[in-house]
Design a protein around this motif. Structure first.
Motif, PDB file in Angstrom:
ATOM      1  N   VAL A   1       0.856  -1.181   0.000  1.00  0.00           N
ATOM      2  CA  VAL A   1       0.000   0.000   0.000  1.00  0.00           C
ATOM      3  C   VAL A   1       0.897   1.237   0.000  1.00  0.00           C
ATOM      4  O   VAL A   1       1.726   1.389   0.895  1.00  0.00           O
ATOM      5  N   THR A   2       0.721   2.080  -0.993  1.00  0.00           N
ATOM      6  CA  THR A   2       1.552   3.269  -1.143  1.00  0.00           C
ATOM      7  C   THR A   2       0.701   4.516  -1.017  1.00  0.00           C
ATOM      8  O   THR A   2      -0.316   4.657  -1.699  1.00  0.00           O
ATOM      9  N   GLN A   3       1.142   5.434  -0.151  1.00  0.00           N
ATOM     10  CA  GLN A   3       0.434   6.697   0.066  1.00  0.00           C
ATOM     11  C   GLN A   3       1.327   7.865  -0.318  1.00  0.00           C
ATOM     12  O   GLN A   3       2.521   7.864  -0.033  1.00  0.00           O
TER      13      GLN A   3
ATOM     14  N   GLN B   1      -3.378  10.490  -1.999  1.00  0.00           N
ATOM     15  CA  GLN B   1      -3.431   9.374  -2.940  1.00  0.00           C
ATOM     16  C   GLN B   1      -3.091   8.064  -2.239  1.00  0.00           C
ATOM     17  O   GLN B   1      -2.267   8.024  -1.327  1.00  0.00           O
ATOM     18  N   CYS B   2      -3.741   7.002  -2.672  1.00  0.00           N
ATOM     19  CA  CYS B   2      -3.470   5.670  -2.134  1.00  0.00           C
ATOM     20  C   CYS B   2      -3.579   4.651  -3.261  1.00  0.00           C
ATOM     21  O   CYS B   2      -4.582   4.636  -3.993  1.00  0.00           O
TER      22      CYS B   2
ATOM     23  N   GLN C   1      -2.737   0.363  -4.100  1.00  0.00           N
ATOM     24  CA  GLN C   1      -2.281  -0.943  -3.637  1.00  0.00           C
ATOM     25  C   GLN C   1      -2.104  -1.883  -4.831  1.00  0.00           C
ATOM     26  O   GLN C   1      -2.862  -1.819  -5.803  1.00  0.00           O
TER      27      GLN C   1
ATOM     28  N   TRP D   1      -9.663   4.157   4.621  1.00  0.00           N
ATOM     29  CA  TRP D   1      -8.921   5.318   5.087  1.00  0.00           C
ATOM     30  C   TRP D   1      -9.197   5.486   6.577  1.00  0.00           C
ATOM     31  O   TRP D   1     -10.348   5.542   7.008  1.00  0.00           O
TER      32      TRP D   1
ATOM     33  N   ASP E   1      -6.766   2.009  -6.762  1.00  0.00           N
ATOM     34  CA  ASP E   1      -6.665   3.366  -6.237  1.00  0.00           C
ATOM     35  C   ASP E   1      -7.854   3.763  -5.369  1.00  0.00           C
ATOM     36  O   ASP E   1      -9.003   3.471  -5.707  1.00  0.00           O
TER      37      ASP E   1
ATOM     38  N   CYS F   1      -3.928   4.777   4.823  1.00  0.00           N
ATOM     39  CA  CYS F   1      -4.692   3.997   3.858  1.00  0.00           C
ATOM     40  C   CYS F   1      -4.383   2.531   4.107  1.00  0.00           C
ATOM     41  O   CYS F   1      -3.269   2.176   4.540  1.00  0.00           O
TER      42      CYS F   1
ATOM     43  N   GLY G   1      -0.610   1.363   4.718  1.00  0.00           N
ATOM     44  CA  GLY G   1       0.458   2.163   4.155  1.00  0.00           C
ATOM     45  C   GLY G   1       1.242   2.828   5.270  1.00  0.00           C
ATOM     46  O   GLY G   1       0.944   2.655   6.454  1.00  0.00           O
TER      47      GLY G   1
ATOM     48  N   SER H   1       0.298   9.424   6.030  1.00  0.00           N
ATOM     49  CA  SER H   1       0.467  10.780   5.500  1.00  0.00           C
ATOM     50  C   SER H   1       0.194  11.751   6.638  1.00  0.00           C
ATOM     51  O   SER H   1      -0.888  11.715   7.229  1.00  0.00           O
TER      52      SER H   1
END
Lengths: 112, 112
Positions: free
Chosen positions: A4-6, A22-23, A25, A34, A73, A91, A104, A107
């Motif tokens: 998972v990338t934020q 933004q999120c 996976q 979220w 997304d 996320c 993730g 943020s």
């Protein structure tokens, strides 16, 4: 092994501004979430999605919007930022409901 | 109304001793429980889970116990190590639910 990338990792907003967290996976998970974590507090669910095109409110949805146009997304939109939205946002995703969820890195958002 | 509670905000133990982190829940529909570990400035990472069909699950130094009648679960770490110092969250869900509910976390400090 992205998971998972934020983005962004850190952001400072002025009161009244808007922004999107933004999120993404890459695990082909159907469920995405979220959460926000306020200092010294637990994780509170803002919104979640059980699949593309389907979203639902969590415990603290006011002031936020989400969309889920693809499986990968799940962006979180803050409209008219307020100081009360200063928090850490996470996320997460999971293969299905009631299954292990993967987070993730978070943020960090400050509204001044 | 908090459905998952961690009543101890912090816990301090000596290296090599046992750490016991507790979690209580109110919803009898919950049948799946997770423990997460969180270091500062990172996302929560999955540690161990337990389903309501079991009363114990073990993974290395980590063991989770579930007492369904008391609606209580606990995480045991034996032996505790300084690297275990982190915030630990418990979370609960039901297989037919779409979301997890998190406790407020317990900050564990393992002293060398």
């Amino acid at each position: 092994n992205a998971g998972v990338t934020q983005t962004p990792k850190f952001r400072i907003l002025k009161i009244g501004q808007s922004m999107t967290l933004q999120c993404t996976q890459d695990m082909n998970h159907n469920y995405m979430y979220w959460y926000r974590q306020d200092p010294g507090m637990g994780l509170k669910l803002i919104y979640y999605s059980v699949g593309a095109g389907i979203t639902d409110k969590g415990e603290v949805p006011n002031g936020y919007n989400v969309s889920r146009s693809t499986t990968e997304d799940f962006p979180l939109r803050l409209e008219l930022a307020a100081p009360s939205q200063t928090s850490v946002y996470f996320c997460a995703s999971s293969p299905s409901g009631g299954n292990t969820i993967y987070f993730g890195e978070g943020s960090w958002l400050t509204v001044v | 109304d908090q459905q998952v509670k961690q009543n101890s905000p912090s816990l301090s133990v000596q290296e090599g001793r046992i750490s016991i982190l507790n979690c209580d829940y109110t919803n009898s529909m919950f049948d799946y429980f997770l423990w997460y570990k969180k270091y500062p400035a990172e996302g929560p990472t999955f540690l161990i889970s337990i389903s309501s069909i079991k009363d114990k699950n073990e993974d290395g130094r980590f063991t989770v116990f579930l007492n369904k009648s008391a609606k209580h679960l606990s995480l045991h770490i034996v032996p505790s190590q300084p690297g275990d110092s982190a915030v630990y969250f418990c979370a609960a869900s039901a297989r037919n639910f779409n979301k997890f509910y998190f406790g407020s976390g317990t900050k564990l400090n393992v002293k060398p």
